[in-house]
Design a protein around this motif. Structure first.
Motif, PDB file in Angstrom:
ATOM      1  N   PRO A  95      16.264  -9.190  -4.252  1.00 34.85           N
ATOM      2  CA  PRO A  95      15.509  -8.086  -3.869  1.00 34.85           C
ATOM      3  C   PRO A  95      14.195  -8.066  -4.285  1.00 34.85           C
ATOM      4  N   VAL A  96      13.248  -7.393  -4.272  1.00 38.32           N
ATOM      5  CA  VAL A  96      12.043  -7.048  -5.332  1.00 38.32           C
ATOM      6  C   VAL A  96      12.037  -5.292  -4.606  1.00 38.32           C
ATOM      7  N   ARG A  97      11.907  -4.548  -5.608  1.00 35.60           N
ATOM      8  CA  ARG A  97      11.598  -2.909  -5.129  1.00 35.60           C
ATOM      9  C   ARG A  97      10.257  -3.152  -6.195  1.00 35.60           C
ATOM     10  N   ILE A  98       8.956  -2.662  -4.780  1.00 35.59           N
ATOM     11  CA  ILE A  98       7.747  -2.219  -5.491  1.00 35.59           C
ATOM     12  C   ILE A  98       7.756  -0.859  -5.848  1.00 35.59           C
ATOM     13  N   VAL A  99       7.004  -0.394  -6.405  1.00 38.79           N
ATOM     14  CA  VAL A  99       7.242   1.408  -6.727  1.00 38.79           C
ATOM     15  C   VAL A  99       6.333   1.603  -6.581  1.00 38.79           C
ATOM     16  N   MET A 100       4.910   1.884  -5.992  1.00 36.65           N
ATOM     17  CA  MET A 100       3.602   2.347  -6.077  1.00 36.65           C
ATOM     18  C   MET A 100       3.100   4.000  -5.290  1.00 36.65           C
ATOM     19  N   THR A 101       1.785   3.819  -6.375  1.00 33.37           N
ATOM     20  CA  THR A 101       1.087   5.030  -6.544  1.00 33.37           C
ATOM     21  C   THR A 101      -0.271   4.609  -6.229  1.00 33.37           C
ATOM     22  N   SER A 102      -1.097   5.680  -5.372  1.00 26.31           N
ATOM     23  CA  SER A 102      -2.385   5.243  -5.931  1.00 26.31           C
ATOM     24  C   SER A 102      -3.493   6.243  -6.679  1.00 26.31           C
ATOM     25  N   GLN A 103      -5.090   5.326  -7.096  1.00 31.52           N
ATOM     26  CA  GLN A 103      -5.171   6.400  -7.772  1.00 31.52           C
ATOM     27  C   GLN A 103      -6.708   7.269  -7.609  1.00 31.52           C
ATOM     28  N   ASP A 104      -6.917   7.449  -6.221  1.00 30.65           N
ATOM     29  CA  ASP A 104      -7.614   7.544  -6.076  1.00 30.65           C
ATOM     30  C   ASP A 104      -7.606   8.484  -4.196  1.00 30.65           C
ATOM     31  N   VAL A 105      -7.500   7.368  -2.605  1.00 29.14           N
ATOM     32  CA  VAL A 105      -7.245   7.163  -1.442  1.00 29.14           C
ATOM     33  C   VAL A 105      -5.741   6.905  -1.348  1.00 29.14           C
ATOM     34  N   ILE A 106      -5.490   7.267  -0.080  1.00 34.43           N
ATOM     35  CA  ILE A 106      -4.192   6.480   0.690  1.00 34.43           C
ATOM     36  C   ILE A 106      -5.010   5.671   0.962  1.00 34.43           C
ATOM     37  N   HIS A 107      -4.117   4.708   0.837  1.00 32.11           N
ATOM     38  CA  HIS A 107      -3.729   2.815   0.984  1.00 32.11           C
ATOM     39  C   HIS A 107      -2.688   3.202   1.382  1.00 32.11           C
ATOM     40  N   PRO A 134      21.254  -2.827  -6.359  1.00 33.74           N
ATOM     41  CA  PRO A 134      20.917  -2.808  -7.372  1.00 33.74           C
ATOM     42  C   PRO A 134      20.561  -3.402  -8.570  1.00 33.74           C
ATOM     43  N   ASP A 135      20.481  -5.319  -8.168  1.00 37.23           N
ATOM     44  CA  ASP A 135      19.855  -6.056  -9.202  1.00 37.23           C
ATOM     45  C   ASP A 135      18.126  -5.721  -8.089  1.00 37.23           C
ATOM     46  N   ALA A 136      17.678  -5.126  -7.185  1.00 41.34           N
ATOM     47  CA  ALA A 136      16.309  -5.355  -7.144  1.00 41.34           C
ATOM     48  C   ALA A 136      15.238  -5.458  -8.533  1.00 41.34           C
ATOM     49  N   MET A 137      15.026  -6.660  -8.248  1.00 40.96           N
ATOM     50  CA  MET A 137      13.431  -6.294  -9.268  1.00 40.96           C
ATOM     51  C   MET A 137      12.295  -5.598  -9.504  1.00 40.96           C
ATOM     52  N   PRO A 138      11.755  -5.029  -9.852  1.00 38.78           N
ATOM     53  CA  PRO A 138      11.597  -3.898 -10.062  1.00 38.78           C
ATOM     54  C   PRO A 138       9.647  -4.255 -10.734  1.00 38.78           C
ATOM     55  N   VAL A 139       8.713  -4.089  -9.359  1.00 40.63           N
ATOM     56  CA  VAL A 139       7.393  -4.159  -9.356  1.00 40.63           C
ATOM     57  C   VAL A 139       6.417  -2.716  -8.976  1.00 40.63           C
ATOM     58  N   PHE A 140       5.639  -2.760  -9.719  1.00 40.31           N
ATOM     59  CA  PHE A 140       5.154  -1.129 -10.364  1.00 40.31           C
ATOM     60  C   PHE A 140       3.278  -1.865  -9.763  1.00 40.31           C
ATOM     61  N   VAL A 141       3.130  -0.896  -8.307  1.00 35.33           N
ATOM     62  CA  VAL A 141       1.389  -1.098  -8.315  1.00 35.33           C
ATOM     63  C   VAL A 141       0.910   0.611  -7.942  1.00 35.33           C
ATOM     64  N   VAL A 142      -0.225  -0.512  -8.704  1.00 38.02           N
ATOM     65  CA  VAL A 142      -1.345   1.424  -8.449  1.00 38.02           C
ATOM     66  C   VAL A 142      -2.620   1.089  -7.240  1.00 38.02           C
ATOM     67  N   ALA A 143      -2.523   1.018  -6.244  1.00 39.25           N
ATOM     68  CA  ALA A 143      -3.823   0.983  -5.178  1.00 39.25           C
ATOM     69  C   ALA A 143      -4.800   1.847  -5.295  1.00 39.25           C
ATOM     70  N   LYS A 144      -6.436   0.782  -5.851  1.00 37.65           N
ATOM     71  CA  LYS A 144      -7.489   1.704  -6.132  1.00 37.65           C
ATOM     72  C   LYS A 144      -8.804   0.901  -5.281  1.00 37.65           C
ATOM     73  N   GLN A 145      -9.378   2.140  -5.165  1.00 37.87           N
ATOM     74  CA  GLN A 145     -10.595   1.528  -4.218  1.00 37.87           C
ATOM     75  C   GLN A 145     -11.553  -0.250  -5.168  1.00 37.87           C
TER      76      GLN A 145
END
Length: 316
Positions: free
Chosen positions: A132-144, A97-108
């Motif tokens: 603890p670090v929690r990473i939330v990720m999505t991609s802007q173009d293709v699969i990374h 529950p105390d994990a630090m959030p980090v947000f990631v957007v991947a792109k070429q």
């Protein structure tokens, strides 16, 4: 890291030791079974080769004990390693529950990272040690694929959805970040580093040079700019669901299903509003597909998170 050979990459998280032990156990089991089969093949091939003097007059017609042992022993070993692996796999989704959030957007061909206070990084991620670090990720173009060998973490980053992974670094230093999914011409150059710092040093780094609003504050501005507040606030004239404290809350849908609201649900509600219509509400929300960026969606989600919620994650 020195240049000498290591059977495993450097281990720098709380989970990496467990994964290494699992790999070694599976390697030992598979090697033992393969060696036993190969050894028996060699022995029988030599002993009972054509023209040998081996006595074949009383060849057994059955060996029930051998058959049972040969079937049950590998089965128990394989099921044991499967249960071990399944347990470790489930831990990937039990985020503290105390994990630090980090947000990631991947792109070429780069990693765009943002902390909750709005500080942004490109191809680098600074984190504190032993948290603890929690990473939330999505991609802007293709699969990374977000891959840190020293942390033993690898998670595909897929356009159109959110994926998450978490870790707790156990030592300070710099660790290589790679894209482990071929993503185009400059795939090999899509890398970076994770910088693990002492908590005090990290707090000072996080506060330095940050002249932009935090993600929640920026998300609130976007929430108003895109007109969300005109429908989802209590004083609005439009009958729309209340978003305060939404993350982690159970949502009952018009088709009879129920789900726990997470980042994916909020994203889909903005881009595919007719996919999961809340019970008691008309499907009148317009789609924002093609009008809003992934960065802005993540900021709005962080604003909604700041209003409370995340009950499901806290109870894990």
């Amino acid at each position: 890291m020195n240049a000498s050979f290591h059977f495993f990459p450097h281990s720098a998280t709380t989970a990496s030791g467990r994964y290494d032990a699992l790999f070694i156990a599976q390697l030992i089991v598979l090697a033992a079974v393969a060696l036993a089969v190969a050894l028996l093949i060699v022995i029988f091939s030599i002993r009972y080769r054509a023209g040998s003097t081996a006595d074949r007059s009383h060849a057994p017609t059955s060996a029930r004990a051998v058959e049972i042992a040969w079937t049950v022993t590998p089965l128990v070993l394989f099921i044991g390693t499967f249960a071990w692996a399944a347990y470790d796999f489930t831990q990937l989704y039990r985020v503290p529950p105390d994990a630090m959030p980090v947000f990631v957007v991947a792109k070429q061909w780069m990693w765009k990272l943002e902390h909750a206070n709005g500080k942004r990084e490109i191809d680098e991620l600074h984190v504190p040690v032993n948290r603890p670090v929690r990473i939330v990720m999505t991609s802007q173009d293709v699969i990374h694929s977000f891959y840190v060998p020293d942390f033993r973490i690898k998670q595909d980053v897929v356009p159109g959805r959110y994926t998450t992974i978490w870790f707790t670094a156990t030592e300070t230093g710099e660790f290589h970040l790679h894209c482990a999914e071929y993503c185009g011409t400059d795939h090999a150059a899509m890398g970076g580093r994770i910088v693990v710092m002492q908590p005090g040093d990290f707090a000072a780094w996080l506060a330095s040079g940050n002249h932009q609003p935090g993600m929640a504050a920026r998300g609130f501005e976007l929430y108003r700019r895109y007109g969300c507040s005109g429908c989802h606030e209590a004083q609005s004239s439009v009958h729309a669901p209340d978003l305060h404290g939404l993350l982690g809350r159970e949502v009952h849908l018009a088709d009879g299903r129920s789900l726990i609201a997470d980042e994916v649900y909020i994203r889909d509600s903005m881009l595919l509003p007719r996919k999961d219509v809340v019970a008691g509400y008309e499907p009148i929300m317009p789609s924002f597909a093609g009008q809003i960026s992934e960065d802005d969606i993540l900021a709005i989600i962080e604003y909604i998170r700041s209003t409370g919620g995340d009950h499901a994650r806290a109870s894990q």
